[in-house]
Scaffold this active site. Structure first.
Site, PDB file in Angstrom:
ATOM      1  N   LEU A   1      -6.809 -13.043   4.252  1.00 45.67           N
ATOM      2  CA  LEU A   1      -6.879 -11.596   4.457  1.00 45.67           C
ATOM      3  C   LEU A   1      -6.490 -11.264   5.891  1.00 45.67           C
ATOM      4  CD1 LEU A   1     -10.311 -10.947   2.702  1.00 45.67           C
ATOM      5  CD2 LEU A   1      -8.038 -10.372   1.802  1.00 45.67           C
TER       6      LEU A   1
ATOM      7  N   LYS B   1       0.833  -1.216   0.000  1.00 42.65           N
ATOM      8  CA  LYS B   1       0.000   0.000   0.000  1.00 42.65           C
ATOM      9  C   LYS B   1       0.866   1.264   0.000  1.00 42.65           C
ATOM     10  CE  LYS B   1      -2.409  -2.683  -0.500  1.00 42.65           C
ATOM     11  NZ  LYS B   1      -2.459  -4.152  -0.429  1.00 42.65           N
TER      12      LYS B   1
ATOM     13  N   HIS C   1     -23.884  15.300   1.314  1.00 47.37           N
ATOM     14  CA  HIS C   1     -23.621  15.763  -0.049  1.00 47.37           C
ATOM     15  C   HIS C   1     -22.559  16.858  -0.012  1.00 47.37           C
ATOM     16  CE1 HIS C   1     -24.320  16.866  -4.191  1.00 47.37           C
ATOM     17  NE2 HIS C   1     -24.332  18.138  -3.808  1.00 47.37           N
TER      18      HIS C   1
ATOM     19  N   GLY D   1      -4.509 -12.109 -10.200  1.00 47.74           N
ATOM     20  CA  GLY D   1      -5.255 -11.998  -8.942  1.00 47.74           C
ATOM     21  C   GLY D   1      -4.921 -10.662  -8.292  1.00 47.74           C
TER      22      GLY D   1
ATOM     23  N   ASP E   1      -4.335 -17.369   7.869  1.00 43.57           N
ATOM     24  CA  ASP E   1      -4.031 -17.968   6.562  1.00 43.57           C
ATOM     25  C   ASP E   1      -3.765 -19.466   6.629  1.00 43.57           C
ATOM     26  OD1 ASP E   1      -4.177 -15.437   5.491  1.00 43.57           O
ATOM     27  OD2 ASP E   1      -2.165 -15.439   4.600  1.00 43.57           O
TER      28      ASP E   1
ATOM     29  N   GLY F   1      -0.325 -14.568 -13.093  1.00 45.28           N
ATOM     30  CA  GLY F   1      -1.472 -14.516 -12.180  1.00 45.28           C
ATOM     31  C   GLY F   1      -2.125 -13.144 -12.161  1.00 45.28           C
TER      32      GLY F   1
END
Ligand code: FAD
Ligand code: NAD
Length: 462
Positions: free
Chosen positions: A316, A53, A441, A183, A309, A181
């Protein structure tokens, strides 16, 4: 209790393990956490979520400055200092991994540095070089995470052919990067290096990108990424890759071999159970190499649990964290909560892609009758002011009860927008609940509201 006797020994200090260790300590347990790497935080903090990130953020800024500032009336001369970009990424990682060490001290979790191996149901040995330390414990929590899946015929050479960890630290921008890949890793790291100037070719075995995600969103994503310069070769099976004279050659069944500078293998990850001593407590793995657990995360051995995992489910960080907390709460209090229907899944490209709950394909396959409400970012004032109008929000609700069953977003800040729908699913909300909630808004969240309104065909701005 002896100095090295604990209520709980956690093996692995990734987001699953370190969060579980802290929560267990909050609940009054005497806790140790064993980690074999020098830095705490696991794949996620060291070589996963955080460094990727950081580079996505930096490369997006570079791309914006080069390609998009001019539309805002800003003129800038832009150049890339890759070394500095990498140093910033390492600093972000270092700050967070040190932060976990601080949290351990603050919460009284004892950190053991070394490889953890289960000796029997009440002891774990920590091995570092020739040193061995045996820890006695009532419960053991395995949180050893995952490692990259390898492809036969594609050998990592420690430089030009490698995995995501290598691709997070290339010393220069490759001229041509081939990624195996399409993904999450392929798209995120493909975006990084493409924005920094590499020609990127993504080879994917399936006939679509992002298998498993909503097909509508994946198809829109492919169009956007192709426009951004990513090259996709779909339905291609890679048969080998080798390095010769500083060049790589990727062989596949779709035509001529491809020559390139670097190869990134991103074909998934496999659970990490190396030298864990599972055989000593009679725990065997499922056909995918995962540790089977029951509803309380208990393995087939008494007092031995597993999360993250290394067990079934999406790989995740937040799923590992939720499981870690639920697991230790169940050990201590008898109850703990996790809802696998409300775990969001996000791809941090630009635009971002986010989903939660069921896809249309899954609902059709399960024979569930549903309604669909869709709304484009193009019709949203804030998205137009930002100059980020690609994509849409799609909400799927039960045909009779209107209960939200899933949501799929491609668009600006999709990863933040999905949180509202994850909470709505957690509260068993209907699409009408979102449609009737006031959204400020001008915000991107109005697209979520309008998509919910559109389930009954009553969106205002289209
Ligand atoms: P891990 O984070 O893998 O931690 C396990 C730890 O156990 C490791 O530190 C390992 O060194 C240690 N260990 C293993 N065996 C032993 C042993 N025997 N003794 C002692 N220590 C041991 N997920 C997201 O949710 N969002 C993202 O943006 C995201 N980005 C990613 C980007 C990349 C490039 C990669 C590779 C992954 C990404 N992921 C992301 C996935 C995420 O990193 C994992 O799902 C998450 O880290 C799993 O947490 P865990 O605690 O189960 O395991
Ligand atoms: P992935 O499962 O997302 O994608 C792997 C891709 O490789 C799939 O599209 C698959 O069809 C393809 N593939 C498999 N074998 C192939 C072959 N022989 N030739 C060509 N293509 C082939 O796996 P990943 O991208 O490696 O990521 C690993 C894990 O890390 C994922 O489970 C993901 O959840 C996690 N991750 C998450 C994030 C995030 O949340 N933003 C980011 C990175 C990684």
């Amino acid at each position: 209790m002896s100095e090295h006797a604990y209520d709980l020994v956690v093996i692995g200090a990734g987001p699953g393990g370190y969060v579980a260790a802290i929560r267990a300590s909050q609940l009054g347990l005497k806790v140790a956490c064993v980690e074999k790497e020098a830095q705490l935080g696991g794949t996620c903090l060291r070589v996963g979520c955080i460094p990727s990130k950081a580079l996505l953020q930096s490369s997006e800024k570079f791309h914006e400055a080069k390609e998009e500032f001019a539309q805002h009336g800003i003129t800038a001369k832009v150049s890339l200092d890759l070394e500095k970009m990498m140093a910033r990424k390492d600093k972000v990682v270092g700050g967070l991994t040190d932060g976990v060490a601080h949290l351990f001290r603050k919460n009284g979790v004892t950190h053991y540095s070394g490889h953890g191996r289960i000796l029997n149901t009440t002891s774990v040995v920590v091995e570092k070089g020739r040193k061995k330390q045996v820890l006695e414990t009532r419960d053991i929590l395995i949180a050893t995470g995952s490692k990259v899946a390898r492809l036969p015929g594609v050998d990592f050479d420690g430089d030009r052919i490698g995995d995501s960890t290598t691709a997070l630290s290339y010393p220069s921008v490759p001229k041509h990067l081939v990624i195996i890949g399409a993904g999450v890793i392929g798209l995120e790291l493909g975006s990084v290096w493409s924005r920094l100037g590499a020609r990127v070719t993504v080879l994917e075995y399936m006939d679509r990108i992002l298998p498993g995600m909503d097909a509508d969103v994946a198809s829109a994503a492919k169009t956007v990424f192709k426009k951004q310069g990513l090259n996709f070769e779909l339905g291609v099976r890679v048969t080998g890759a080798k390095v010769s004279k500083n060049r790589c050659l990727v062989e596949h069944d779709g035509g001529k071999p491809i020559a390139c500078d670097r190869v990134l293998v991103a074909v998934g990850r496999v659970p990490n159970t190396d030298k864990l001593g599972l055989e000593s407590v009679g725990v065997s793995l499922d056909p995918k190499g995962r540790i089977p657990v029951g509803p309380d995360f208990q393995t087939s051995a008494p007092h031995i649990y597993a999360i993250g995992d290394v067990i079934a489910g999406p790989m995740l960080a937040h799923k590992a964290e939720e499981e870690g907390i639920a697991c230790v709460e169940r050990i201590v209090t008898g109850h703990g909560h996790i809802n696998y229907e409300s775990i969001p899944n996000i791809v941090y490209t630009h635009p971002e892609i986010a989903s939660v709950g069921r896809t249309e394909e899954e609902l059709k396959q399960a024979g569930v009758e549903f309604k669909r409400g869709k709304f484009p970012f193009m019709a949203n004032g804030r998205a137009r002011a930002m100059g980020s109008t690609e994509g849409f929000v799609k909400i799927l609700a039960h045909a009779e009860t209107d209960r939200i069953l899933g949501a799929h977003i491609i668009g600006p800040n999709a990863g933040d927008l999905i949180a509202e729908i994850a909470v709505a699913i957690e509260f068993s909300a209907s699409a009408e609940d979102i449609a009737r909630s006031c959204h400020a808004h001008p915000t991107l969240s109005e697209v979520v509201k309008e998509a919910a309104m559109n389930i009954e065909g009553r969106a205002i701005h289209m």
